[in-house]
Design a protein around this motif. Structure first.
Motif, PDB file in Angstrom:
ATOM      1  N   THR A  89      27.540 -36.844 -15.985  1.00 26.32           N
ATOM      2  CA  THR A  89      27.561 -38.028 -16.851  1.00 26.32           C
ATOM      3  C   THR A  89      28.171 -37.761 -18.226  1.00 26.32           C
ATOM      4  O   THR A  89      28.628 -38.703 -18.890  1.00 26.32           O
ATOM      5  N   GLY A  90      28.144 -36.504 -18.654  1.00 19.69           N
ATOM      6  CA  GLY A  90      28.630 -36.196 -20.002  1.00 19.69           C
ATOM      7  C   GLY A  90      27.551 -36.363 -21.056  1.00 19.69           C
ATOM      8  O   GLY A  90      27.785 -36.083 -22.237  1.00 19.69           O
ATOM      9  N   TYR A  91      26.382 -36.823 -20.669  1.00 18.53           N
ATOM     10  CA  TYR A  91      25.256 -36.974 -21.599  1.00 18.53           C
ATOM     11  C   TYR A  91      24.344 -35.754 -21.494  1.00 18.53           C
ATOM     12  O   TYR A  91      24.005 -35.310 -20.383  1.00 18.53           O
ATOM     13  N   SER A  92      23.938 -35.227 -22.664  1.00 22.52           N
ATOM     14  CA  SER A  92      23.008 -34.102 -22.656  1.00 22.52           C
ATOM     15  C   SER A  92      21.612 -34.582 -22.292  1.00 22.52           C
ATOM     16  O   SER A  92      21.320 -35.784 -22.298  1.00 22.52           O
ATOM     17  N   ARG A  93      20.758 -33.591 -21.977  1.00 18.75           N
ATOM     18  CA  ARG A  93      19.374 -33.918 -21.636  1.00 18.75           C
ATOM     19  C   ARG A  93      18.706 -34.678 -22.778  1.00 18.75           C
ATOM     20  O   ARG A  93      17.992 -35.657 -22.568  1.00 18.75           O
ATOM     21  N   GLU A  94      18.975 -34.201 -23.999  1.00 21.60           N
ATOM     22  CA  GLU A  94      18.348 -34.828 -25.176  1.00 21.60           C
ATOM     23  C   GLU A  94      18.820 -36.271 -25.360  1.00 21.60           C
ATOM     24  O   GLU A  94      18.042 -37.142 -25.786  1.00 21.60           O
ATOM     25  N   GLU A  95      20.093 -36.536 -25.041  1.00 23.18           N
ATOM     26  CA  GLU A  95      20.626 -37.899 -25.173  1.00 23.18           C
ATOM     27  C   GLU A  95      20.082 -38.835 -24.100  1.00 23.18           C
ATOM     28  O   GLU A  95      19.949 -40.042 -24.322  1.00 23.18           O
ATOM     29  N   ALA A  96      19.768 -38.293 -22.923  1.00 22.55           N
ATOM     30  CA  ALA A  96      19.365 -39.130 -21.802  1.00 22.55           C
ATOM     31  C   ALA A  96      17.883 -39.453 -21.772  1.00 22.55           C
ATOM     32  O   ALA A  96      17.485 -40.587 -21.490  1.00 22.55           O
ATOM     33  N   ILE A  97      17.055 -38.454 -22.044  1.00 19.10           N
ATOM     34  CA  ILE A  97      15.599 -38.667 -21.916  1.00 19.10           C
ATOM     35  C   ILE A  97      15.136 -39.706 -22.931  1.00 19.10           C
ATOM     36  O   ILE A  97      15.498 -39.678 -24.110  1.00 19.10           O
ATOM     37  N   GLY A  98      14.328 -40.640 -22.437  1.00 16.77           N
ATOM     38  CA  GLY A  98      13.787 -41.708 -23.262  1.00 16.77           C
ATOM     39  C   GLY A  98      14.624 -42.970 -23.250  1.00 16.77           C
ATOM     40  O   GLY A  98      14.232 -43.998 -23.819  1.00 16.77           O
ATOM     41  N   ARG A  99      15.786 -42.936 -22.575  1.00 17.49           N
ATOM     42  CA  ARG A  99      16.641 -44.126 -22.509  1.00 17.49           C
ATOM     43  C   ARG A  99      16.559 -44.743 -21.115  1.00 17.49           C
ATOM     44  O   ARG A  99      16.322 -44.044 -20.112  1.00 17.49           O
ATOM     45  N   PRO A 100      16.782 -46.076 -21.005  1.00 10.69           N
ATOM     46  CA  PRO A 100      16.830 -46.701 -19.677  1.00 10.69           C
ATOM     47  C   PRO A 100      17.969 -46.077 -18.870  1.00 10.69           C
ATOM     48  O   PRO A 100      19.059 -45.830 -19.416  1.00 10.69           O
ATOM     49  N   CYS A 101      17.753 -45.847 -17.593  1.00 10.16           N
ATOM     50  CA  CYS A 101      18.768 -45.147 -16.793  1.00 10.16           C
ATOM     51  C   CYS A 101      20.083 -45.910 -16.694  1.00 10.16           C
ATOM     52  O   CYS A 101      21.154 -45.309 -16.572  1.00 10.16           O
ATOM     53  N   HIS A 102      20.038 -47.255 -16.783  1.00  9.99           N
ATOM     54  CA  HIS A 102      21.283 -48.009 -16.660  1.00  9.99           C
ATOM     55  C   HIS A 102      22.215 -47.783 -17.841  1.00  9.99           C
ATOM     56  O   HIS A 102      23.425 -48.005 -17.751  1.00  9.99           O
ATOM     57  N   GLU A 103      21.679 -47.302 -18.986  1.00 13.27           N
ATOM     58  CA  GLU A 103      22.525 -47.013 -20.142  1.00 13.27           C
ATOM     59  C   GLU A 103      23.289 -45.710 -19.955  1.00 13.27           C
ATOM     60  O   GLU A 103      24.345 -45.500 -20.555  1.00 13.27           O
ATOM     61  N   ILE A 104      22.750 -44.827 -19.127  1.00 20.23           N
ATOM     62  CA  ILE A 104      23.385 -43.524 -18.902  1.00 20.23           C
ATOM     63  C   ILE A 104      24.363 -43.573 -17.737  1.00 20.23           C
ATOM     64  O   ILE A 104      25.474 -43.044 -17.818  1.00 20.23           O
ATOM     65  N   PHE A 105      23.969 -44.233 -16.650  1.00 19.18           N
ATOM     66  CA  PHE A 105      24.788 -44.181 -15.430  1.00 19.18           C
ATOM     67  C   PHE A 105      25.787 -45.333 -15.319  1.00 19.18           C
ATOM     68  O   PHE A 105      26.810 -45.210 -14.678  1.00 19.18           O
ATOM     69  N   ARG A 106      25.491 -46.429 -15.882  1.00 16.41           N
ATOM     70  CA  ARG A 106      26.433 -47.546 -16.023  1.00 16.41           C
ATOM     71  C   ARG A 106      27.213 -47.845 -14.738  1.00 16.41           C
ATOM     72  O   ARG A 106      28.421 -47.641 -14.652  1.00 16.41           O
ATOM     73  N   THR A 107      26.508 -48.303 -13.729  1.00 15.34           N
ATOM     74  CA  THR A 107      27.157 -48.713 -12.468  1.00 15.34           C
ATOM     75  C   THR A 107      26.991 -50.209 -12.284  1.00 15.34           C
ATOM     76  O   THR A 107      26.140 -50.840 -12.920  1.00 15.34           O
ATOM     77  N   ASP A 108      27.776 -50.745 -11.350  1.00 14.89           N
ATOM     78  CA  ASP A 108      27.679 -52.182 -11.091  1.00 14.89           C
ATOM     79  C   ASP A 108      26.468 -52.525 -10.229  1.00 14.89           C
ATOM     80  O   ASP A 108      26.217 -53.700  -9.956  1.00 14.89           O
ATOM     81  N   VAL A 109      25.703 -51.511  -9.790  1.00 15.91           N
ATOM     82  CA  VAL A 109      24.501 -51.788  -8.988  1.00 15.91           C
ATOM     83  C   VAL A 109      23.227 -51.659  -9.819  1.00 15.91           C
ATOM     84  O   VAL A 109      22.129 -51.923  -9.321  1.00 15.91           O
ATOM     85  N   CYS A 110      23.361 -51.242 -11.077  1.00 16.99           N
ATOM     86  CA  CYS A 110      22.164 -50.997 -11.893  1.00 16.99           C
ATOM     87  C   CYS A 110      21.288 -52.235 -12.043  1.00 16.99           C
ATOM     88  O   CYS A 110      20.059 -52.155 -12.014  1.00 16.99           O
ATOM     89  N   MET A 111      21.922 -53.396 -12.176  1.00 14.45           N
ATOM     90  CA  MET A 111      21.148 -54.612 -12.413  1.00 14.45           C
ATOM     91  C   MET A 111      20.678 -55.277 -11.113  1.00 14.45           C
ATOM     92  O   MET A 111      19.551 -55.755 -11.016  1.00 14.45           O
ATOM     93  N   ASP A 112      21.554 -55.286 -10.104  1.00 18.76           N
ATOM     94  CA  ASP A 112      21.272 -56.100  -8.917  1.00 18.76           C
ATOM     95  C   ASP A 112      20.709 -55.311  -7.737  1.00 18.76           C
ATOM     96  O   ASP A 112      19.850 -55.815  -7.013  1.00 18.76           O
TER      97      ASP A 112
END
Length: 549
Positions: free
Chosen positions: A34-57
């Motif tokens: 993803t290019g995001y470090s562990r510190e950047e990812a933990i505590g955030r909603p997963c859809h903000e990190i992975f950003r796919t078209d299936v995250c919402m639906d």
């Protein structure tokens, strides 16, 4: 080794979320993807990190949490921190506490870039579906074939993308999943995004999970558009009006047909029953200046003499008992057109005299009429009989024979143009599929071999009857030997028994004569059937005393 070290040693990306889809753990492989470090990812909603078209639906994690069961191998594309798209395979499961309560979920992500690159290099379209026929993967060739992009196709039912009649009746991938057996080279039409029809060849197989249970299917699709274009060009090349042939003798007939049609000369068609004499007559009519007039056909062998005379020449009221009104004959109805007398060899001698008068004077007299009528018609006649021999026997008038035989076309039987059999089969399949609502695409190689070896005494008509019966009985897309009539197969088997093993022993004189007769004196063909060389055949002929060779 700590839990974190264990997670980082896994080659696949792994992360966990709580019930609110907030990332709680995140391993090194997930960082790299993803290019995001562990510190950047933990505590955030997963859809903000992975950003796919299936995250919402259709998020696999949400689905696993909702249904309390694992979701296996769902393919999606994620956007990394820098906006680059990466294909990944996702599997998700629920996390439970010590008392069995759901506290969140875990998701593993596998980088499919190498696999996706391999798939995209394949010329055929390839896609996979889950057990609900939802598309999980979709390669570049499939994109080009359908007009739908990878991202548009993923997550949709395959029938929404391919839009084929086979989707509701005879879906190959569904059949493969249900039966566990592969489906190979089944032909269909799909409708692409721009509503263009495209012919394709489909093969499908089931995909199994680690327990050996079906979890979906894979389908390869090959575009047949170019092949169909070549077939159409081939068809056009060998087609003349409604006639088709690649045979040299037939092509010579086609070459002169336009010139013959342009004249008013009487045409005599000679050929065995079932060779297509009526089609030749129609072609001549359609190419002639009389094409806008009627083509009237009379079969001279279909009616008794008394009815045939009335049918051809017409009847006037009171001509005989029962003639209560004027009835025009076929000649009168044919005014300005072409009159085709089929099986003229069956025409009685009395009517031959009347027909000769029409040909010579262009006039005829209906039964019971006082005055003759003018006949503005062009004559085409046909027969399977040897009229020259009938003339010598006195059963056909010599003067009439020369009158109808101004231009003679000899139509070769099907056994002398076996190269036309595949073409005729293809046309017959199209015709009878349309007539009976079938989707029979081909005949098996074994059936073709049998048909190519058959002599077809009934000619094209016999071949068409065989194909029509097989299409009616066929449940699939291919005609096999089991669909050929038993009587036909018995004759074919008898013929197959005639070829002999190579032997130094002189065969029975009757067998030798039969083989030589069948090959019409062709030494090479007869020798091949007997399994010997030409020298041995010649020695056998001399030994047995056969002279007509």
């Amino acid at each position: 080794m700590s839990y974190r070290n264990i997670m980082d040693s896994v080659a696949d990306g792994v992360f966990t979320v709580d019930k609110n889809m907030i990332i709680t753990t995140y391993n090194r492989a997930a960082e790299e993807m993803t290019g995001y470090s562990r510190e950047e990812a933990i505590g955030r909603p997963c859809h903000e990190i992975f950003r796919t078209d299936v995250c919402m639906d259709s998020c696999p994690l949400k689905e696993a949490l909702k249904k309390n069961k694992s979701v296996v191998s769902r393919e999606v594309h994620i956007l990394d921190k820098h906006g680059a798209s990466t294909p990944i395979s996702v599997s998700a499961s629920v996390l439970q506490d010590s008392e069995g309560n759901i506290v969140g979920g875990v998701e593993t992500i596998r980088n499919l870039k190498e696999f996706s690159t391999i798939l995209d290099s394949v010329a055929d379209g390839v896609f996979t579906v889950d057990d609900k026929m939802i598309i999980l993967s979709f390669n570049r060739a499939a994109e080009e074939l359908t007009g739908y992009s990878h991202d548009e196709a993923i997550g949709r039912h395959c029938y929404e993308v391919f839009r084929s009649d086979a989707c509701t009746h005879g879906c190959p991938v569904k059949e493969a999943v249900e039966t566990g057996l592969p489906v190979v080279n089944r032909e269909f039409e799909i409708t692409d995004r721009k509503n263009n029809k495209k012919p394709i060849s489909v093969s499908a197989s089931v995909l199994l999970d680690s327990s050996g249970r079906p979890r979906g299917g894979v389908e390869t699709i090959r575009d047949l558009s170019f092949i169909h274009i070549l077939k159409n060009e081939l068809h056009d090349k060998y087609t003349f009006q409604n006639l088709i042939s690649r045979n040299h003798s037939m092509r010579r007939l086609f070459d002169v047909m336009a010139d013959i049609a342009a004249s008013e000369a009487t045409v005599f068609l000679h050929g065995e029953s079932g060779t297509g004499k009526e089609l030749f007559a129609r072609a001549i009519h359609d190419l002639s200046p009389r094409k806008n007039g009627p083509l009237v056909i009379v079969n001279c062998g279909a009616l008794p003499e008394t009815l045939l005379e009335a049918e051809i020449f017409g009847v006037r009221k009171g001509a005989y008992t029962g003639a209560g009104e004027n009835r025009p004959g076929r000649l009168e109805l044919c005014n300005g057109g072409t009159f085709f007398l089929d099986e003229i060899g069956d025409l009685p001698l009395q009517l031959q005299v009347k027909l000769l008068r029409v040909l010579e004077n262009k006039e005829y007299q209906p039964l019971g009429a006082k005055n003759p009528l003018k006949a503005d018609v062009r004559f085409i006649t046909a027969t399977h009989r040897n009229l020259a021999q009938m003339v010598e026997e006195g059963t056909f008038r010599r003067d009439l024979y020369f009158r109808i035989n101004i231009v003679e076309l000899n139509i070769p039987p099907l056994r002398e143009r076996r190269e036309d059999i595949p073409l005729l089969i293809e046309i017959a399949l199209k015709k009878f599929n349309l007539s009976y609502g079938r989707r029979v695409l081909r005949i098996s190689p074994e059936v073709l071999k049998i048909l190519l070896a058959h002599d077809f005494p009934g000619n094209v008509r016999e071949l068409l009857n065989l194909i029509e019966q097989a299409v009616i009985l066929c449940k699939g897309s291919e005609i096999g030997i089991d669909l050929l009539p038993k009587g036909f197969l018995l004759k074919a088997n008898d013929k197959e028994k005639l070829p002999r093993q190579r032997s130094s022993k002189t065969p029975d004189v009757n067998v030798l004569s039969e083989v030589i007769s069948r090959h019409k004196g062709n030494r090479t063909g007869a020798a091949q059937e007997l399994g010997v060389n030409r020298s041995t055949l010649w020695r056998w002929v001399k030994t047995t005393g056969i002279t007509d060779f």
